[in-house]
Scaffold this motif. Structure first.
Motif, short mmCIF file in Angstrom:
data_model
loop_
_atom_site.label_atom_id
_atom_site.label_comp_id
_atom_site.label_asym_id
_atom_site.label_seq_id
_atom_site.Cartn_x
_atom_site.Cartn_y
_atom_site.Cartn_z
N UNK A 182 6.30 15.58 -4.01
CA UNK A 182 7.44 14.66 -4.08
C UNK A 182 8.05 14.46 -2.69
N UNK A 183 8.14 15.52 -1.90
CA UNK A 183 8.63 15.36 -0.53
C UNK A 183 7.68 14.52 0.31
N UNK A 184 6.39 14.65 0.08
CA UNK A 184 5.42 13.80 0.78
C UNK A 184 5.63 12.33 0.40
N UNK A 185 5.93 12.09 -0.86
CA UNK A 185 6.20 10.71 -1.30
C UNK A 185 7.43 10.15 -0.61
N UNK A 186 8.46 10.96 -0.48
CA UNK A 186 9.67 10.51 0.20
C UNK A 186 9.36 10.19 1.67
N UNK A 187 8.59 11.06 2.32
CA UNK A 187 8.24 10.83 3.73
C UNK A 187 7.41 9.56 3.89
N UNK A 188 6.48 9.32 2.97
CA UNK A 188 5.64 8.11 3.06
C UNK A 188 6.48 6.87 2.79
N UNK A 189 7.35 6.92 1.82
CA UNK A 189 8.13 5.74 1.45
C UNK A 189 9.08 5.31 2.56
N UNK A 190 9.81 6.26 3.14
CA UNK A 190 10.80 5.87 4.13
C UNK A 190 10.20 5.76 5.52
N UNK B 201 0.82 -1.20 0.00
CA UNK B 201 0.00 0.00 0.00
C UNK B 201 0.87 1.27 0.00
N UNK B 202 1.96 1.22 0.75
CA UNK B 202 2.85 2.36 0.81
C UNK B 202 3.46 2.66 -0.56
N UNK B 203 3.78 1.62 -1.29
CA UNK B 203 4.38 1.81 -2.62
C UNK B 203 3.37 2.48 -3.56
N UNK B 204 2.12 2.10 -3.47
CA UNK B 204 1.09 2.70 -4.33
C UNK B 204 0.89 4.19 -4.00
N UNK B 205 0.85 4.51 -2.72
CA UNK B 205 0.69 5.91 -2.31
C UNK B 205 1.90 6.73 -2.76
N UNK B 206 3.09 6.16 -2.59
CA UNK B 206 4.31 6.84 -3.03
C UNK B 206 4.30 7.07 -4.53
N UNK B 207 3.89 6.05 -5.28
CA UNK B 207 3.85 6.19 -6.74
C UNK B 207 2.88 7.27 -7.18
N UNK B 208 1.71 7.32 -6.57
CA UNK B 208 0.72 8.34 -6.92
C UNK B 208 1.24 9.73 -6.59
N UNK B 209 1.86 9.88 -5.42
CA UNK B 209 2.39 11.19 -5.04
C UNK B 209 3.52 11.63 -5.96
N UNK B 210 4.39 10.71 -6.34
CA UNK B 210 5.49 11.06 -7.24
C UNK B 210 4.96 11.43 -8.62
N UNK B 211 3.98 10.69 -9.11
CA UNK B 211 3.40 11.00 -10.43
C UNK B 211 2.72 12.37 -10.40
#
Length: 100
Positions: free
Chosen positions: A48-56, A1-11
């Motif tokens: 993109x910073x939100x994606x980094x925070x979610x991913x790590x 689930x985290x990967x999907x949220x990260x992907x959406x935020x990065x896109x």
């Protein structure tokens, strides 16, 4: 689930950053270009910073991402205001549409 949220935020962040770049190239004057660079660019970087925070998810990385976004939100409007004032002071007129 985290990967999907990260992907959406990065896109979404990448699309916003791309829109800012297109706006800088296509818009007619310094004032509208400034708007595209600051508003949309800040949103794209924030996503993109939100994606980094979610991913790590590590507290130190999340804190750094929050501080980066805070710094962007604090400095982008000030920079845009200064650019706009400088443009007006040197005599650049705002764009007006051509009348038919």
């Amino acid at each position: 689930m985290t990967v999907a949220i990260t992907a959406v935020l990065i896109i979404l962040g990448s699309l916003m950053t791309l829109a800012a770049g297109v706006g800088i190239l296509r818009l007619p004057d310094v004032f509208t270009r400034m708007h595209a660079a600051t508003k949309v660019g800040t949103l794209g970087s924030g996503l993109i910073m939100a994606a980094v925070a979610v991913q790590f998810g590590e507290p130190a990385i999340v804190l750094r991402c929050v501080l980066i976004v805070f710094f962007l939100l604090l400095t982008a409007p000030i920079g845009a205001h200064m650019i706009g004032r400088a443009a007006l002071r040197i005599g650049i007129e705002p764009w007006t549409p051509k009348k038919n």
